[in-house]
Design a protein around this motif. Structure first.
Motif, PDB file in Angstrom:
ATOM      1  N   LYS A 240       0.806  -0.936  -0.087  1.00 22.34           N
ATOM      2  CA  LYS A 240       0.255  -0.427   0.440  1.00 22.34           C
ATOM      3  C   LYS A 240       0.958   1.673  -0.134  1.00 22.34           C
ATOM      4  O   LYS A 240       1.921   1.609   0.617  1.00 22.34           O
ATOM      5  N   ALA A 241       0.748   2.472  -0.343  1.00 22.44           N
ATOM      6  CA  ALA A 241       0.762   3.655  -0.476  1.00 22.44           C
ATOM      7  C   ALA A 241       2.037   4.067   1.417  1.00 22.44           C
ATOM      8  O   ALA A 241       2.561   4.565   1.032  1.00 22.44           O
ATOM      9  N   ASP A 242       1.487   3.772   2.432  1.00 20.91           N
ATOM     10  CA  ASP A 242       1.893   3.916   3.649  1.00 20.91           C
ATOM     11  C   ASP A 242       2.847   2.950   3.781  1.00 20.91           C
ATOM     12  O   ASP A 242       3.000   3.009   4.932  1.00 20.91           O
ATOM     13  N   GLY A 243       3.172   2.026   2.657  1.00 19.85           N
ATOM     14  CA  GLY A 243       3.921   0.806   3.343  1.00 19.85           C
ATOM     15  C   GLY A 243       3.714  -0.636   3.479  1.00 19.85           C
ATOM     16  O   GLY A 243       4.258  -1.449   4.090  1.00 19.85           O
ATOM     17  N   GLU A 244       2.482  -0.304   4.352  1.00 17.55           N
ATOM     18  CA  GLU A 244       1.692  -1.273   4.375  1.00 17.55           C
ATOM     19  C   GLU A 244       1.716  -2.453   3.398  1.00 17.55           C
ATOM     20  O   GLU A 244       1.065  -2.577   2.490  1.00 17.55           O
ATOM     21  N   LYS A 245       2.003  -4.056   4.162  1.00 13.36           N
ATOM     22  CA  LYS A 245       2.324  -5.258   2.895  1.00 13.36           C
ATOM     23  C   LYS A 245       1.287  -6.604   3.519  1.00 13.36           C
ATOM     24  O   LYS A 245       0.972  -6.838   4.549  1.00 13.36           O
ATOM     25  N   ASP A 282      -5.931  -0.510  -4.477  1.00 16.25           N
ATOM     26  CA  ASP A 282      -6.295   0.735  -4.102  1.00 16.25           C
ATOM     27  C   ASP A 282      -5.316   1.327  -5.036  1.00 16.25           C
ATOM     28  O   ASP A 282      -4.161   0.982  -5.806  1.00 16.25           O
ATOM     29  N   ASP A 285      -1.442   0.853  -5.620  1.00 15.98           N
ATOM     30  CA  ASP A 285      -1.085   0.595  -4.234  1.00 15.98           C
ATOM     31  C   ASP A 285       0.044  -0.665  -5.728  1.00 15.98           C
ATOM     32  O   ASP A 285      -0.250  -0.584  -7.239  1.00 15.98           O
ATOM     33  N   ASP A 297       6.706   4.185  -6.826  1.00 15.73           N
ATOM     34  CA  ASP A 297       6.434   5.482  -6.336  1.00 15.73           C
ATOM     35  C   ASP A 297       4.492   5.572  -5.944  1.00 15.73           C
ATOM     36  O   ASP A 297       4.198   5.097  -7.103  1.00 15.73           O
ATOM     37  N   PRO A 298       4.337   5.816  -4.927  1.00 17.03           N
ATOM     38  CA  PRO A 298       3.356   5.859  -4.903  1.00 17.03           C
ATOM     39  C   PRO A 298       2.592   7.338  -5.778  1.00 17.03           C
ATOM     40  O   PRO A 298       3.291   8.727  -6.374  1.00 17.03           O
ATOM     41  N   HIS A 300       0.161  10.769  -7.115  1.00 10.76           N
ATOM     42  CA  HIS A 300      -0.101  11.491  -6.705  1.00 10.76           C
ATOM     43  C   HIS A 300      -1.624  12.260  -7.317  1.00 10.76           C
ATOM     44  O   HIS A 300      -2.241  12.050  -8.496  1.00 10.76           O
TER      45      HIS A 300
END
Length: 607
Positions: A240-245, A282, A285, A297-298, A300
């Motif tokens: 995910k964009a926040d680093g969650e896997k 999402d 991702d 890179d996520p 924008h």
């Protein structure tokens, strides 16, 4: 390895993107000879077909010779700019369509700026060269000047130019050439669009750029594979964009061919496919190889600039016309929309109302129109801009506004926009006798301006705007000056009464329309609201008088569309939306409560 080309078709609204994609689909031999295809086949939902605009970016794939060309048709309206921005990261080249008469428009600038920043080289297609007022050479110069202004590189400035009439299905390198077919355009794509970088043998890296939803498999991520391969049934890591896997298996892998989606077992670097099997997939991702996860890179995503409050209909006619009327139903529908529409936000406000934020009135209006067609009934408040606070300073969104008007109306338009805090940045006479004027204006100043503008220019003016930036708040902006005609009773409107009310302003209703106390039935010719009785019948006596039997002639009422009603209303009014009607009403139906609220507002402003 497949030979793949990925392109996006970008242009201002109504410059012919979807029609051009139709032509490419037809002439590439993707459709079978017996297959019947609608006109503007890529516009898939009813509203897109009716209005002739693209709302959601859509992808298709065609085969030409030994190449597979993935084409993404993007929206041209400024409210859907977020869609375009994401799509451009997924392609290796762009087809820039420009109308041979209108030339470079605001949305052309917006999308081209994004493409240049990403290092994409445009193939310029001057479309609609069959228009009587077409000036293809001028348009090519405009595109070149725009690219220079956007600081394009030398390579980007050496763009190939084709001249086309997408509707008639031909493109050519030179204006003198014969009108044949779109072969030159296919050749230009194969010659000038680079092949995707990345290797099918590297570790898997794929990124989701748009979402879809299926009742059977749940969320589907439409994904570009940058490296490696994706196989059906294999396990991958979703970053995910926040680093969650999270790990999951690909339950379904879908490829594109023409307008069809086909199940496939494997896809490799460079291709665009749809992936199912990840519950919380999402936009932005990364789908990566669990053995060697490397996130991309996520993306924008543009912030919403406008919000509207949806609430449960509590008027006297509530529940008589719609199927879904409760706050739970409205909430479920809005949550479903947020799953696939990432440019919008929704927050519940308690008291059975929800604040929906988006990129503009059109985007929120289309959501409301879709809900209305699905049988929902609800109230909409006046759109408000999203105010931010930066370092203690209140910031509001500003728009870049471009207006084309006949010369005789330019004074009126400039004066009206001046009252709405607009600053004029340029003024250019156009070859067809109109004037193009550019402004920078607070987004608040545009709310309610479109209908006034169309009246002032007798329907001949054209306005377009795109988001510019956030700037410090500029104080109050003038809005609607006319008051409203408000019904003072419940029942059915009578022709005799409406005939007498015509002199007071413009009516929104016709005889036998249901009205209620507090409903707005027209626009007053003067400032200030006026309470009227549309139910008053003719007094019948047994005496004849001269002129008593004159025919009642009614002027046709002004029919409000959903967007017009949202623009027209003031802070103390609401739009009542049902599957059958669009009505305007006061927030407070009781006249005493209205007067009290107006007095409180006035006192608050003075203190």
């Amino acid at each position: 390895m497949q030979k793949i080309k990925n392109i996006a078709v970008i242009a201002h609204v109504d410059h012919g993107k979807t029609t051009l994609v139709d032509g490419l689909l037809q002439q590439s031999g993707t459709f079978a000879a017996h297959q019947e295809v609608d006109e503007r086949a890529m516009d898939s939902n009813d509203i897109e077909k009716e209005r002739g605009i693209t709302i959601l970016s859509k992808n298709t794939a065609i085969t030409y010779g030994d190449h597979k060309i993935n084409i993404i048709d993007t929206p041209g309206h400024a409210d859907f700019g977020g869609e375009v921005e994401r799509v451009l990261k997924m392609v290796d080249g762009v087809l820039l369509l420009v109308d041979a008469q209108e030339g470079v428009m605001p949305q052309t600038k917006f999308v081209l700026k994004k493409a240049i920043e990403l290092g994409l080289k445009p193939i310029v297609v001057v479309n609609k060269i069959d228009k009587p007022a077409a000036e293809p050479e001028r348009v090519v110069d405009e595109v070149f000047d725009l690219l220079v202004a956007l600081e394009a590189s030398d390579d980007q400035l050496e763009f190939p130019v084709l001249y086309a009439a997408a509707r008639d299905g031909y493109a050519k390198w030179d204006l003198e050439d014969e009108n044949k077919d779109l072969t030159p355009l296919f050749e230009a794509i194969i010659e000038h669009v680079p092949y995707p970088e990345g290797s099918p043998d590297a570790s898997t890296q794929a990124q989701v750029f748009t979402l879809d939803y299926d009742n059977f498999v749940g969320r589907i991520g439409i994904t570009r594979i940058f490296n490696g391969r994706v196989k059906k049934g294999d396990e991958y890591l979703l970053i995910k964009a926040d680093g969650e896997k999270a790990k999951s298996r690909v339950s379904k892998l879908i490829g594109f061919k023409g307008l069809d989606r086909i199940e496939i077992d494997e896809a490799e670097a460079g291709d665009i496919v749809a992936i199912a099997g990840f519950n919380d997939i999402d936009v932005g991702d990364t789908v990566a190889d669990p053995a060697n996860p490397a996130p991309l890179d996520p993306l924008h995503i543009e912030e919403p600039t406008l919000s509207v409050i949806f609430s449960v209909n509590d008027g006297p006619l509530a529940g008589t016309e719609g199927k879904h009327v409760t706050s739970n139903k409205i909430r479920e529908r809005l949550e479903k929309e947020m799953e696939t529409n990432i440019a919008m936000r929704m927050e519940p406000l308690g008291d059975a109302s929800f604040k929906v934020s988006g990129r503009g009135e059109l985007q929120i209006g289309i959501l409301a129109e879709n809900m209305r067609r699905e049988g929902f009934e609800f109230l909409l408040a006046r759109p408000e801009v999203v105010i931010k606070e930066e370092n203690g300073v209140r910031m509001e969104p500003f728009e870049h506004l471009v207006i084309d008007v006949p010369e005789e109306f330019q004074g009126t338009v400039i004066e009206k926009l001046g009252k709405r805090k607009a600053e004029m940045s340029s003024m250019t006479p156009m070859p067809d006798g109109t004037v193009r004027i550019e402004f920078e204006i607070p987004a608040r100043g545009l709310i309610g301006f479109r209908s006034e503008f169309l009246t002032d220019t007798k329907g001949e003016g054209v306005m377009n705007h795109s988001f510019l930036e956030y700037r410090p708040y500029t104080g109050s902006v003038e809005s609607r000056t006319q008051g409203a005609l408000i019904s003072m009773d419940n029942g059915e409107a009578v022709a005799f009464s409406l005939y007498n009310l015509q002199a007071r302003g413009i009516l929104f209703i016709e005889p036998q329309a249901k009205v209620y106390n507090g409903m707005v039935i027209g626009e007053s010719a003067r400032p200030g609201d006026l309470e009227v009785n549309p139910l008053k019948g003719k007094q019948l006596t047994n005496m004849r008088s001269a002129g008593a039997d004159d025919a009642i002639k009614l002027v046709p009422p002004r029919r409000m569309t959903l967007e017009q009603a949202m623009e027209w209303i003031e802070d103390d009014e609401l739009v009542e939306v049902t599957p059958e009607n669009i009505r305007i009403r006061k927030k407070h139906l009781d006249p005493t409560a209205r007067r009290r609220a107006a007095r409180d507002k006035k006192n608050a402003a003075q203190s």
